[in-house]
Design a protein around this motif. Structure first.
Motif, PDB file in Angstrom:
ATOM      1  N   ILE A 121     -14.714  69.063  34.657  1.00 54.77           N
ATOM      2  CA  ILE A 121     -13.388  69.539  34.277  1.00 54.77           C
ATOM      3  C   ILE A 121     -13.524  70.266  32.948  1.00 54.77           C
ATOM      4  O   ILE A 121     -14.353  69.892  32.107  1.00 54.77           O
ATOM      5  CB  ILE A 121     -12.350  68.390  34.184  1.00 54.77           C
ATOM      6  N   ASP A 131     -10.007  63.783  32.835  1.00 54.35           N
ATOM      7  CA  ASP A 131      -8.944  64.793  32.795  1.00 54.35           C
ATOM      8  C   ASP A 131      -7.991  64.485  31.634  1.00 54.35           C
ATOM      9  O   ASP A 131      -7.645  65.360  30.834  1.00 54.35           O
ATOM     10  CB  ASP A 131      -8.130  64.808  34.101  1.00 54.35           C
ATOM     11  N   ARG A 150     -10.048  71.024  36.944  1.00 55.35           N
ATOM     12  CA  ARG A 150     -11.216  70.349  37.499  1.00 55.35           C
ATOM     13  C   ARG A 150     -11.907  71.287  38.478  1.00 55.35           C
ATOM     14  O   ARG A 150     -11.251  72.082  39.158  1.00 55.35           O
ATOM     15  CB  ARG A 150     -10.689  69.088  38.188  1.00 55.35           C
TER      16      ARG A 150
END
Ligand code: AMP
Length: 425
Positions: A310, A149, A294
């Motif tokens: 993601i 992320d 995500r």
């Protein structure tokens, strides 16, 4: 007169140069993070979007261009097909179909048109362009980890900086996993019950069908009610809370500025945990340049193996709008306009143009039937830096008249020195 369809538009020069600049920069930056390009079809089976984006979303419930294809035989019913309204579902379908996870192809990006039947306005079109990337793979590839992320967000911050987009803003939130969202949705539904009737029509509908989307409402009168609704962060369990905390810590150490916005939810149903949006002040009402998050359950929802992922989608139209405000014109003027003068000079001129172009110069070429006056007018209309006269005398002597159109200075230059002279000035 036939015109471009409402909500679609022609991208014209010189603006197309900005589009090329954006795409070239994107490819270069994404490459540094080891992303590779994927190109999926413009249309897919309607089911893909119904399942992958969500029946209840605005996109699927009212914005898709869907039609029934003809069957193979006259009696056969055709498939329902849809112009893609977004590209993540298509990428995940391709990931499943070609078993890309087994081949270690976990980082994919795309650039291309998407179609949504929205109300057109500045920055919002019915055919628009998205640039997006997805990190997807079996959990063993680490695709579920917070570092993915943070890495994607850092890549985006780097990209916007490299493009020269200033004053962007990053907001992040966690929307929890599927179970946490069920609990949160229940809490929202309950909290909305007594107040929904006083909200906008969309919120009244969402209060029962998709309460999470109420948080997304932009109607000013609804805001005081929305402020008092439960917050998702209070419904996150230990793992999601830790994931979110890790993402924030990683962003801080990577030097990516961000704000947590507990009300940030995304339009697509498949998001889990991290959700984010980049905005840009200069864009006015349509100020979101990109959004993502995500989607750990999407592959399974589409019948594939578990493959956490993601990704994001960036509005290329809006990136270009933002850039236009800052750097209106990046097109390089032609270095020279070649003006053949007199019968038979086209032959020498075309050879000369080829040689100069091969030397890396931008050359525009006239025609021997043009008078001198018309040649000068054309050269200045094109914005050429120089005009190069190729008359019968010049061809014979091998020396050419080269005039700088900005200063008016004129010199005589031997053929062999032309390229160097144009490059140097
Ligand atoms: P979404 O796929 O809805 O998450 O949108 C991602 C990004 O695509 C947005 O932040 C916008 O920049 C861009 N976008 C979405 N819809 C449109 C549209 N109709 N016209 C232009 N850009 C759009």
């Amino acid at each position: 007169m036939i015109k471009a369809v409402r909500g679609t538009r022609d991208l014209l020069p010189p603006e197309t140069a900005l589009w090329n600049f954006v795409e070239a920069t994107v490819r270069e930056v994404f490459r540094a993070y080891n992303f590779q390009e994927i190109r999926t079809p413009i249309f897919e089976e309607t089911q893909l979007f119904a399942r992958g984006v969500g029946e209840e979303t605005d996109i699927v419930s009212k914005e898709m261009y869907t039609w029934e294809d003809r069957g193979r035989a006259a009696s056969e019913k055709g498939q329902s097909l849809t112009l893609r309204p977004e590209n993540t579902a298509g990428v995940v379908r391709a990931y499943i179909e070609h078993k890309l996870g087994d081949r270690g192809l976990n980082k994919l990006y795309y650039i291309g048109p998407q179609f949504r039947r929205e109300r057109p306005q500045k920055g919002r079109y019915r055919q628009f362009y998205q640039i997006g990337a997805e990190v997807i793979g079996p959990a063993s590839s680490g695709s579920d980890k917070p570092v993915r992320d943070a890495e994607i967000l850092e890549m985006l911050a780097t990209l916007l900086d490299r493009l020269g987009i200033r004053n962007w803003n990053l907001e992040i939130n966690s929307v929890g996993n599927a179970q946490e969202r069920v609990a949160f949705n229940d809490a929202l539904r309950k909290a909305l019950e007594p107040v929904a009737a006083s909200m906008c029509a969309d919120c009244q509908r969402r209060a029962t069908t998709n309460p999470l989307r109420v948080l997304d409402c932009k109607v000013p009168e609804d805001q005081p009610i929305i402020e008092k609704l439960p917050r998702i962060t209070d419904y996150l369990q230990e793992e999601s809370t830790r994931h979110f905390a890790d993402v924030r810590a990683l962003l801080e150490s990577a030097g990516v500025p961000f704000q947590v916005n507990p009300r940030l939810v995304r339009g697509l149903d498949y998001y889990t945990r991290t959700a984010f949006e980049f905005t840009h002040g200069a864009l006015g009402a349509q100020n979101a340049i990109l959004g993502g998050g995500r989607y750990d359950g999407l592959s399974e929802a589409l019948g594939g193996p578990p493959a956490p992922g993601i990704g994001f989608a960036m509005g290329e139209d809006r990136l270009v709008l933002a850039l236009q405000e800052q750097t209106p014109n990046i097109v390089k003027a032609p270095d020279a306009y070649i003006a053949p003068m007199g019968a038979g000079t086209n032959q020498a001129a075309i050879g000369l143009a080829k040689a100069l172009r091969q030397a890396g110069l931008v050359i525009d070429l006239g025609d021997e039937s043009f008078r001198l006056k018309k040649s000068f007018e054309t050269a200045s209309k094109l914005g050429a830096r120089f005009i190069l006269i190729v008359g019968e005398n010049e061809v014979r002597s091998g020396e050419f008249a080269l005039k700088n159109l900005a200063t008016g200075e004129q010199t005589t230059v031997p053929r062999a020195e032309l390229a160097a002279k144009l490059q140097a000035s």
